[in-house]
Design a protein around this motif. Structure first.
Motif, PDB file in Angstrom:
ATOM      1  N   ARG A  42       0.701  -1.192   0.121  1.00 10.57           N
ATOM      2  CA  ARG A  42       0.129   0.119  -0.035  1.00 10.57           C
ATOM      3  C   ARG A  42       0.966   1.201  -0.200  1.00 10.57           C
ATOM      4  NH1 ARG A  42      -5.461  -0.273   1.420  1.00 10.57           N
ATOM      5  NH2 ARG A  42      -6.440  -2.276   2.004  1.00 10.57           N
ATOM      6  N   LEU A  43       1.875   1.069   0.598  1.00 14.13           N
ATOM      7  CA  LEU A  43       2.799   2.357   0.848  1.00 14.13           C
ATOM      8  C   LEU A  43       3.622   2.733  -0.660  1.00 14.13           C
ATOM      9  CD1 LEU A  43       4.526   1.715   4.181  1.00 14.13           C
ATOM     10  CD2 LEU A  43       2.660   3.546   3.756  1.00 14.13           C
ATOM     11  N   ASN A  44       3.497   1.601  -1.348  1.00 11.82           N
ATOM     12  CA  ASN A  44       4.210   1.884  -2.787  1.00 11.82           C
ATOM     13  C   ASN A  44       3.188   1.333  -3.944  1.00 11.82           C
ATOM     14  OD1 ASN A  44       7.337   2.099  -2.113  1.00 11.82           O
ATOM     15  ND2 ASN A  44       6.712   0.452  -0.691  1.00 11.82           N
ATOM     16  N   ASN A  45       1.974   2.058  -3.582  1.00 11.89           N
ATOM     17  CA  ASN A  45       0.916   1.790  -4.466  1.00 11.89           C
ATOM     18  C   ASN A  45       0.811   2.395  -6.056  1.00 11.89           C
ATOM     19  OD1 ASN A  45       0.080   4.304  -4.015  1.00 11.89           O
ATOM     20  ND2 ASN A  45      -1.727   3.822  -2.829  1.00 11.89           N
ATOM     21  N   HIS A  46       1.806   3.017  -6.335  1.00  9.47           N
ATOM     22  CA  HIS A  46       1.894   3.693  -7.631  1.00  9.47           C
ATOM     23  C   HIS A  46       2.455   2.982  -8.714  1.00  9.47           C
ATOM     24  CE1 HIS A  46       0.343   7.557  -6.068  1.00  9.47           C
ATOM     25  NE2 HIS A  46       1.359   7.689  -5.358  1.00  9.47           N
ATOM     26  N   ARG A  47       2.970   1.567  -8.374  1.00  9.25           N
ATOM     27  CA  ARG A  47       3.706   0.659  -9.057  1.00  9.25           C
ATOM     28  C   ARG A  47       2.685   0.120 -10.185  1.00  9.25           C
ATOM     29  NH1 ARG A  47       5.985  -3.464  -5.597  1.00  9.25           N
ATOM     30  NH2 ARG A  47       4.341  -2.529  -4.074  1.00  9.25           N
ATOM     31  N   GLU A  48       3.043  -0.371 -11.266  1.00  7.75           N
ATOM     32  CA  GLU A  48       2.110  -0.995 -12.319  1.00  7.75           C
ATOM     33  C   GLU A  48       2.330  -2.515 -12.083  1.00  7.75           C
ATOM     34  OE1 GLU A  48       0.343   0.032 -14.973  1.00  7.75           O
ATOM     35  OE2 GLU A  48       0.789   2.031 -14.710  1.00  7.75           O
TER      36      GLU A  48
END
Length: 279
Positions: A42-48
């Motif tokens: 969730r803290l790195n939720n901009h990943r594809e």
């Protein structure tokens, strides 16, 4: 799609399907597919997310939309700090049952002989064997599928448990135990009709306890005295409305009953110590 976009869409779908805690379940399944901790994901939720993993997640999401239990979808459940494999052939281990396990462990002494009746996934038997070193644990079930899963869970958790196919005590003639534990089927006929969709996906064999939910309590209480050593203890998990009825059975067949509440303040465990009785 990014993780954030996937979770937003998945949560909305699960909410439309009536799934409780939709956001939590959506995140747990995606974390499982990605092999990551849900919080860090969730803290790195901009990943594809790549197409293969997205397809795997879509398959899991569809199963949850159909109200299949999360434990079956993930293939595992936690219990007493251990991890258990679960399949549709066994009841999903629940936190409420940890109250029964904790009480059993509190009463354990080295070398005690323990019997778990209706072991299912093996959660009780395996946990007791792992957390009470030196105990001698036997677990019985009528289901070959359950015994296979329970055996696998014993091996994966490094627990020494003897598994026996037995209808309660039927295959244990002449044996004695210091402690007998059971989380038997205890749902009555009326309640079976009102269960949540997830619970209805679990095996009826592990849920239905007869017209009033007490069939297995009657049988085990009636037969257990012949298999308990003097001073031995019988412990049951119960439904929250069943304390008085089960206590009466134990008083009649075993000894003075006692009861414990769970962390929701509901009655959850009833037990008794075997008393000497005149012939």
């Amino acid at each position: 799609m990014t993780i954030r976009e996937i979770l937003r869409e998945a949560t909305a779908r699960l909410e439309r399907a009536g799934v409780p805690n939709a956001d939590y379940d959506a995140a747990q399944m995606l974390a499982h597919v990605l092999g990551e901790d849900a919080l860090m994901m969730r803290l790195n939720n901009h990943r594809e997310v790549d197409g293969e993993k997205l397809a795997a997640y879509e398959a899991m999401l569809a199963r949850r939309e159909a109200r299949e239990p999360m434990q079956y979808i993930l293939g595992e459940a936690g219990f007493m700090g251990l991890t258990f494999r679960v399949t549709p052939g066994v009841l999903c281990p629940r936190p409420d049952t940890e109250i029964l396990c904790e009480e059993a462990l509190r009463r354990m002494k080295p070398g005690m002989r323990v019997l778990d009746i209706g072991t299912g996934s093996g959660a009780l038997a395996v946990s007791i064997a792992r957390l009470a070193p030196g105990s001698c644990v036997t677990a019985v079930d009528v289901s070959d599928a359950a015994l296979a899963i329970a055996g696998e869970n014993a091996r994966s958790n490094g627990a020494d448990v003897r598994f026996v196919k037995s209808d309660c005590f039927s295959a244990l003639a002449g044996e004695r135990f210091d402690l007998i534990v059971s989380n038997p089927p205890y749902i009555d006929r009326q309640e079976m009709e009102t269960l949540m969709p997830e619970v209805k996906r679990e095996p009826a064999l592990a849920l239905y306890g007869g017209e009033d939910g007490l069939d297995f309590y009657r049988r085990i209480s009636r037969e257990a005295g012949a298999y308990l050593s003097d001073g031995g203890v019988l412990l049951f998990e119960i439904g929250w409305k069943q304390k008085d009825a089960v206590a009466a059975l134990l008083a009649r067949h075993i000894g003075e009953p006692f009861a414990l509440r769970d962390y929701g303040d509901n009655w959850r465990v009833v037990g008794a110590v075997k008393e000497r009785r005149d012939a």
